[in-house]
Design a protein around this motif. Structure first.
Motif, PDB file in Angstrom:
ATOM      1  N   VAL A 133       1.168  -1.114   0.464  1.00 14.92           N
ATOM      2  CA  VAL A 133       0.187   0.477   0.177  1.00 14.92           C
ATOM      3  C   VAL A 133       1.378   1.483   0.203  1.00 14.92           C
ATOM      4  O   VAL A 133       1.877   1.555   0.896  1.00 14.92           O
ATOM      5  CB  VAL A 133      -1.189   0.007   1.253  1.00 14.92           C
ATOM      6  CG1 VAL A 133      -2.034   1.039   0.991  1.00 14.92           C
ATOM      7  CG2 VAL A 133      -1.600  -1.328   1.250  1.00 14.92           C
ATOM      8  N   TYR A 134       0.600   1.831  -1.045  1.00 15.45           N
ATOM      9  CA  TYR A 134       1.182   3.209  -0.592  1.00 15.45           C
ATOM     10  C   TYR A 134       1.069   4.659  -0.205  1.00 15.45           C
ATOM     11  O   TYR A 134      -0.148   4.497  -0.407  1.00 15.45           O
ATOM     12  CB  TYR A 134       1.588   3.233  -2.562  1.00 15.45           C
ATOM     13  CG  TYR A 134       2.328   5.131  -2.445  1.00 15.45           C
ATOM     14  CD1 TYR A 134       3.642   5.610  -2.192  1.00 15.45           C
ATOM     15  CD2 TYR A 134       1.277   6.047  -3.479  1.00 15.45           C
ATOM     16  CE1 TYR A 134       4.362   6.422  -2.495  1.00 15.45           C
ATOM     17  CE2 TYR A 134       1.861   7.379  -3.108  1.00 15.45           C
ATOM     18  CZ  TYR A 134       3.755   7.681  -2.817  1.00 15.45           C
ATOM     19  OH  TYR A 134       4.324   8.354  -2.960  1.00 15.45           O
ATOM     20  N   LEU A 135       1.621   4.975   0.957  1.00  9.04           N
ATOM     21  CA  LEU A 135       0.302   5.997   1.550  1.00  9.04           C
ATOM     22  C   LEU A 135       1.830   8.023   1.287  1.00  9.04           C
ATOM     23  O   LEU A 135       3.167   7.543   1.175  1.00  9.04           O
ATOM     24  CB  LEU A 135       1.320   5.790   3.148  1.00  9.04           C
ATOM     25  CG  LEU A 135       0.435   4.700   3.435  1.00  9.04           C
ATOM     26  CD1 LEU A 135       0.994   4.247   4.583  1.00  9.04           C
ATOM     27  CD2 LEU A 135      -1.093   4.853   3.090  1.00  9.04           C
ATOM     28  N   GLU A 136       1.118   8.917   0.885  1.00  7.78           N
ATOM     29  CA  GLU A 136       1.283  10.196   0.982  1.00  7.78           C
ATOM     30  C   GLU A 136       1.038  10.636   2.556  1.00  7.78           C
ATOM     31  O   GLU A 136       0.067  10.807   3.061  1.00  7.78           O
ATOM     32  CB  GLU A 136       1.569  10.986   0.115  1.00  7.78           C
ATOM     33  CG  GLU A 136       2.315  10.331  -1.392  1.00  7.78           C
ATOM     34  CD  GLU A 136       1.424  11.258  -2.552  1.00  7.78           C
ATOM     35  OE1 GLU A 136       1.109  12.164  -2.386  1.00  7.78           O
ATOM     36  OE2 GLU A 136       2.364  10.663  -3.454  1.00  7.78           O
ATOM     37  N   LEU A 137       1.874  10.581   3.616  1.00  8.13           N
ATOM     38  CA  LEU A 137       1.437  10.835   4.944  1.00  8.13           C
ATOM     39  C   LEU A 137       1.661  12.472   5.078  1.00  8.13           C
ATOM     40  O   LEU A 137       2.712  12.843   4.602  1.00  8.13           O
ATOM     41  CB  LEU A 137       2.419   9.928   5.850  1.00  8.13           C
ATOM     42  CG  LEU A 137       2.066   8.374   6.151  1.00  8.13           C
ATOM     43  CD1 LEU A 137       2.909   8.220   7.181  1.00  8.13           C
ATOM     44  CD2 LEU A 137       0.620   7.954   6.450  1.00  8.13           C
ATOM     45  N   PRO A 138       1.252  13.300   6.256  1.00 14.09           N
ATOM     46  CA  PRO A 138       0.913  14.226   6.047  1.00 14.09           C
ATOM     47  C   PRO A 138       2.247  14.880   6.833  1.00 14.09           C
ATOM     48  O   PRO A 138       2.494  13.752   8.460  1.00 14.09           O
ATOM     49  CB  PRO A 138      -0.299  14.937   6.749  1.00 14.09           C
ATOM     50  CG  PRO A 138      -1.186  13.697   7.291  1.00 14.09           C
ATOM     51  CD  PRO A 138      -0.628  12.775   6.376  1.00 14.09           C
ATOM     52  N   GLN A 139       2.825  15.651   7.052  1.00 11.14           N
ATOM     53  CA  GLN A 139       4.159  15.644   8.106  1.00 11.14           C
ATOM     54  C   GLN A 139       3.660  16.265   9.560  1.00 11.14           C
ATOM     55  O   GLN A 139       2.185  16.711   9.527  1.00 11.14           O
ATOM     56  CB  GLN A 139       5.181  16.763   7.169  1.00 11.14           C
ATOM     57  CG  GLN A 139       6.078  16.120   5.447  1.00 11.14           C
ATOM     58  CD  GLN A 139       6.834  17.308   5.692  1.00 11.14           C
ATOM     59  OE1 GLN A 139       7.660  18.015   6.347  1.00 11.14           O
ATOM     60  NE2 GLN A 139       7.413  16.713   4.295  1.00 11.14           N
ATOM     61  N   PRO A 140       4.206  16.159  10.245  1.00 16.68           N
ATOM     62  CA  PRO A 140       3.878  16.063  11.589  1.00 16.68           C
ATOM     63  C   PRO A 140       4.147  17.731  11.612  1.00 16.68           C
ATOM     64  O   PRO A 140       5.108  18.124  11.040  1.00 16.68           O
ATOM     65  CB  PRO A 140       4.768  14.956  12.834  1.00 16.68           C
ATOM     66  CG  PRO A 140       5.632  15.234  11.860  1.00 16.68           C
ATOM     67  CD  PRO A 140       4.924  15.118  10.234  1.00 16.68           C
ATOM     68  N   THR A 141       3.480  18.486  12.130  1.00 18.94           N
ATOM     69  CA  THR A 141       3.335  19.949  12.767  1.00 18.94           C
ATOM     70  C   THR A 141       3.124  19.852  14.969  1.00 18.94           C
ATOM     71  O   THR A 141       2.810  18.401  15.276  1.00 18.94           O
ATOM     72  CB  THR A 141       2.467  20.637  12.151  1.00 18.94           C
ATOM     73  OG1 THR A 141       1.674  20.494  12.547  1.00 18.94           O
ATOM     74  CG2 THR A 141       2.603  20.108  10.727  1.00 18.94           C
ATOM     75  N   LEU A 142       3.168  20.925  15.132  1.00 14.43           N
ATOM     76  CA  LEU A 142       2.828  21.457  16.418  1.00 14.43           C
ATOM     77  C   LEU A 142       1.767  20.782  16.542  1.00 14.43           C
ATOM     78  O   LEU A 142       0.936  20.525  17.515  1.00 14.43           O
ATOM     79  CB  LEU A 142       3.364  22.679  17.038  1.00 14.43           C
ATOM     80  CG  LEU A 142       4.699  23.147  16.958  1.00 14.43           C
ATOM     81  CD1 LEU A 142       5.131  23.993  17.111  1.00 14.43           C
ATOM     82  CD2 LEU A 142       5.911  22.075  18.270  1.00 14.43           C
ATOM     83  N   ASP A 143       0.362  21.052  15.363  1.00 15.18           N
ATOM     84  CA  ASP A 143      -1.036  21.028  15.333  1.00 15.18           C
ATOM     85  C   ASP A 143      -1.250  19.259  15.732  1.00 15.18           C
ATOM     86  O   ASP A 143      -2.157  19.160  15.517  1.00 15.18           O
ATOM     87  CB  ASP A 143      -1.592  22.367  14.548  1.00 15.18           C
ATOM     88  CG  ASP A 143      -1.360  23.347  15.409  1.00 15.18           C
ATOM     89  OD1 ASP A 143      -1.565  23.669  16.233  1.00 15.18           O
ATOM     90  OD2 ASP A 143      -1.006  24.899  14.020  1.00 15.18           O
ATOM     91  N   ASP A 144       0.009  18.737  15.046  1.00 12.09           N
ATOM     92  CA  ASP A 144      -0.591  17.191  14.470  1.00 12.09           C
ATOM     93  C   ASP A 144       0.671  16.291  15.146  1.00 12.09           C
ATOM     94  O   ASP A 144       2.037  16.693  14.123  1.00 12.09           O
ATOM     95  CB  ASP A 144      -0.706  17.213  13.237  1.00 12.09           C
ATOM     96  CG  ASP A 144      -1.248  15.839  12.781  1.00 12.09           C
ATOM     97  OD1 ASP A 144      -1.076  15.272  13.096  1.00 12.09           O
ATOM     98  OD2 ASP A 144      -0.965  15.290  11.065  1.00 12.09           O
ATOM     99  N   SER A 145       1.054  16.011  16.305  1.00 15.37           N
ATOM    100  CA  SER A 145       1.722  15.607  16.726  1.00 15.37           C
ATOM    101  C   SER A 145       1.819  14.109  16.606  1.00 15.37           C
ATOM    102  O   SER A 145       2.194  13.889  18.240  1.00 15.37           O
ATOM    103  CB  SER A 145       2.421  16.671  18.096  1.00 15.37           C
ATOM    104  OG  SER A 145       1.161  16.496  19.122  1.00 15.37           O
ATOM    105  N   MET A 146       1.480  13.981  16.446  1.00 15.76           N
ATOM    106  CA  MET A 146       0.368  12.323  16.490  1.00 15.76           C
ATOM    107  C   MET A 146       2.112  11.352  15.747  1.00 15.76           C
ATOM    108  O   MET A 146       3.414  12.012  14.902  1.00 15.76           O
ATOM    109  CB  MET A 146      -0.354  11.233  15.513  1.00 15.76           C
ATOM    110  CG  MET A 146      -0.770   9.958  16.068  1.00 15.76           C
ATOM    111  SD  MET A 146      -2.147   9.915  13.737  1.00 15.76           S
ATOM    112  CE  MET A 146      -2.918  10.577  14.718  1.00 15.76           C
ATOM    113  N   ALA A 147       2.642  10.464  16.737  1.00 22.18           N
ATOM    114  CA  ALA A 147       3.929   9.591  16.865  1.00 22.18           C
ATOM    115  C   ALA A 147       3.411   8.833  15.544  1.00 22.18           C
ATOM    116  O   ALA A 147       2.909   9.077  14.748  1.00 22.18           O
ATOM    117  CB  ALA A 147       4.006   8.481  17.529  1.00 22.18           C
ATOM    118  N   ASP A 148       5.684   9.233  14.862  1.00 22.52           N
ATOM    119  CA  ASP A 148       5.709   8.109  13.602  1.00 22.52           C
ATOM    120  C   ASP A 148       5.014   7.096  14.163  1.00 22.52           C
ATOM    121  O   ASP A 148       3.609   6.726  12.640  1.00 22.52           O
ATOM    122  CB  ASP A 148       6.970   7.603  13.356  1.00 22.52           C
ATOM    123  CG  ASP A 148       7.713   9.130  13.337  1.00 22.52           C
ATOM    124  OD1 ASP A 148       7.524  10.162  13.217  1.00 22.52           O
ATOM    125  OD2 ASP A 148       8.783   8.963  13.945  1.00 22.52           O
TER     126      ASP A 148
END
Length: 642
Positions: A133-148
């Motif tokens: 499965v190919y994924l283009e994940l959103p890069q983390p930010t201070l507002d989106d700090s979900m673990a890898d």
């Protein structure tokens, strides 16, 4: 001190092996990875391992398999001749078991003869057991700090129907995750392996690598091993390769191999040689198609119960002891490298489920291939080999059994019998004047007679009146082909002037009795299943013949000798290697893999070993076609029997 070892130099292959004195020439050949045609596993009963002694000291047991003229030329049996000094040994052509002799046509391709059997059935949704499965994940930010890892799982759930509760990850993969995500700008391909109750993240690669997803479907047969390479992303068969099962050296049938392994503490060896065969096939396929071992993410194997045990390292000893129980019928997916299989280090091995001691994953796979679980009509699936494995049923019920047919139809126990290889007689006709016409595989000079030819031979012998319905030669026939020898009567099929071995190809009285017992085992098993379900042969609406032998036999001949019930030829369909086809279906669709498990769980297994009905029917079936000719009206008409 006297040297306890000797050297055996084999010709024409020019291989020298050092071995302990007192070991056999056959032992030396095995040590040198040379395959000599010892169908009986070295018991001295088949007489196929003839070699020529050039020079040296031996101790040889007397045998009826070597004629006086052969003995004068230096022939000995490799299995019963001990090495007592340095030897020179010639392996004649007819004694070789050459892996290259396996015919590609023996293993129909996915779109070949099986197309007719599968064109009318619904197709499973293509969802490989191991998927990319190919994924283009959103890069983390201070507002989106979900673990890898959680970010990765969220991306997977958005692209698939896999729930968070089902997702697991290999720890080595988890350790690499942060670096791969960042070096690939958060664009990754995730390899997901289906493991039943869970889905494992078995690899993460930077970029889009969906095209590089391959798997191998393997038919793990007692005699041959067949591998199909598939591109799982496109659902295509890329290539096919086959070899002899190297366990042949330890016995022609799997019971002999169990005994050998138990008596010689060789369970590990049985697994190693089988895994080595599969690794060789995978490596050959990978190299030929310019891939790497790392590209192979899954292997699905379908084999009988004993082969499945040997493959994954389970002890099959109890299979041959009452009450005949396997160690396991269903084995969950496991890491392929755990059994020594060389594919992607995190790649998965799947084995299709077995039903009982003598009905294995190859039959579950076959039933899946023809979609017996969806059949409206009463259908019969027969896979004829050393054991005749049979399934009767439809979408509502399925019963199965295994008939110990013996290896006669694979050439073992037959004086001029051979496996289906170049030069083997595969078709044969005997005319009323007793002239014989025949066709060999590859149109090569005749070297022996294989299963389909033996079946034709038996049918033509009774049609032409050379033998009666008991299988005995009619001594009064006017033909020089029937001759008496020290071992009884025999019928000359091919004169030595036409053979590659320069020896007559014959069928003997003992051969005929062996074939009668084999065909009787198949028919009586079919008859027992039918009778147990209150059915008769005319209730069968579709008869599927599977396997290499089944794909080549003449249906009319099979009915004439009473191996198959007297059904219309229009009901018979050749479906080739359903074992490997079912494995491919499972590899390409996890739903098919699960259906195979359901099929195996739904089959009722009949153990024929203690079945009185089977034994009674078996005795009656040791005639041509049967003691009760009314069961075979078309044969009665053919033979003009009232």
């Amino acid at each position: 001190m006297e040297n306890s070892h000797s050297k055996v130099h084999f010709f024409p292959v020019d291989v020298t092996v050092e071995i302990e004195k007192g070991k056999t020439i056959l032992d030396a050949a095995y040590k040198g990875d040379l395959f000599i045609n010892a169908l009986c596993g070295g018991d001295g009963t088949c007489g196929k391992c003839k070699v020529i002694l050039g020079s040296g000291m031996i101790e040889s047991m007397p045998t009826t398999h070597i004629s006086v003229s052969e003995a004068q030329k230096g022939f000995v049996l490799a299995c019963s001749t001990k090495v007592m000094g340095n030897l020179e040994v010639i392996i004649p052509e007819e004694s070789k078991l050459d892996k290259s002799q396996i015919l590609a046509g023996e293993f129909p391709q996915f779109s070949g003869s099986l197309a007719a059997a599968t064109s009318r059935v619904e197709h499973f949704r293509r969802e490989p057991l191991v998927n990319k499965v190919y994924l283009e994940l959103p890069q983390p930010t201070l507002d989106d700090s979900m673990a890898d890892y959680e970010r990765l799982c969220r991306g997977i759930m958005m692209k698939t129907d896999v729930s968070l509760e089902k997702l697991t990850i290999n720890f080595d993969v988890l350790k690499c995750l942060p670096g791969i995500l960042r070096s690939s700008d958060w664009k990754v391909t995730v390899t997901l392996g289906y493991r039943g109750s869970s889905v494992e993240i078995i690899e993460i690669q930077g970029g889009d690598t969906r095209e590089g997803n391959y798997g191998v479907a393997v038919d793990v047969g007692t005699t041959t091993v067949v591998a199909h390479l598939l591109n799982l992303s496109r659902g295509e068969t890329i290539d096919i390769e086959a070899t002899y099962n190297s366990q042949i050296k330890y016995g022609d049938d799997y019971i002999q191999r169990i005994i050998y392994a138990a008596e010689n503490t060789a369970m590990d060896i049985m697994q190693e040689v089988l895994i080595e065969d599969i690794n060789h096939l995978v490596f050959t396929l990978v190299k030929r198609n310019h891939l790497t071992i790392h590209d192979i993410n899954a292997v699905v194997c379908a084999g009988n119960t004993v082969m499945t045990h040997f493959l994954i390292g389970l002890d099959p000893t109890n299979i041959r002891k009452e009450p005949y129980l396997p160690a396991a019928s269903f084995v969950p997916p496991l890491r392929a490298h755990e059994v020594g299989m060389k594919i992607n280090n995190n790649g998965l091995l799947y084995n299709l489920p077995c039903v009982g001691a003598y009905v294995g994953g190859d039959i579950s796979s076959g039933a899946l291939a023809i979609r017996l679980d969806k059949a409206e009509m009463l259908s019969l699936l027969i896979d004829i080999g050393t054991n005749g494995e049979i399934v009767l049923g439809n979408k509502d019920w399925m019963v199965c059994c295994s008939a110990s047919a013996g290896p006669s139809f694979e050439g073992s126990g037959i004086s001029c019998g051979t496996r289906a290889a170049k030069g083997a007689i595969e078709k044969l006709t005997i005319r009323k004047n007793y002239d014989v016409s025949y066709k060999t595989i590859g149109d090569a000079p005749a070297s022996g007679i294989c299963g389909s030819g033996l079946l034709d031979c038996l049918a033509n012998l009774v049609r032409s009146g050379v033998i009666d319905r008991t299988g005995n030669f009619q001594k009064g026939i006017n033909s020089d082909r029937l001759r008496r020898t020290d071992n009884g009567y025999e019928f000359i099929l091919v004169d030595r002037s036409e053979t590659s071995t320069k020896r007559d190809i014959v069928i003997t009285q003992a051969d005929i009795q062996n074939l009668l017992r084999s065909k009787a085992a198949i028919y009586s098993a079919i008859s027992t299943l039918l009778e147990s379900m209150g059915m008769e042969p005319n209730n069968i609406e579709q008869l599927y013949l599977a396997g290499g032998f089944g794909n080549y036999l003449d249906v009319r001949s099979a009915i004439t000798i009473g191996m198959l019930p007297d059904v219309s030829a229009s009901k018979v369909q050749f479906v080739g290697n359903t074992s490997v086809l079912g494995a491919k279906m499972a590899l390409l669709a996890k739903d098919a893999y699960e259906v195979a498990r359901v099929i195996a769980s739904r089959m009722t297994y009949f153990d024929l070993m203690c079945n009185n009905k089977y034994m009674e029917e078996y005795v009656s079936a040791n005639f041509l076609p049967h003691t009760d000719i009314e069961k075979f009206p078309s044969v009665a008409e053919e033979l003009m029997v009232s």
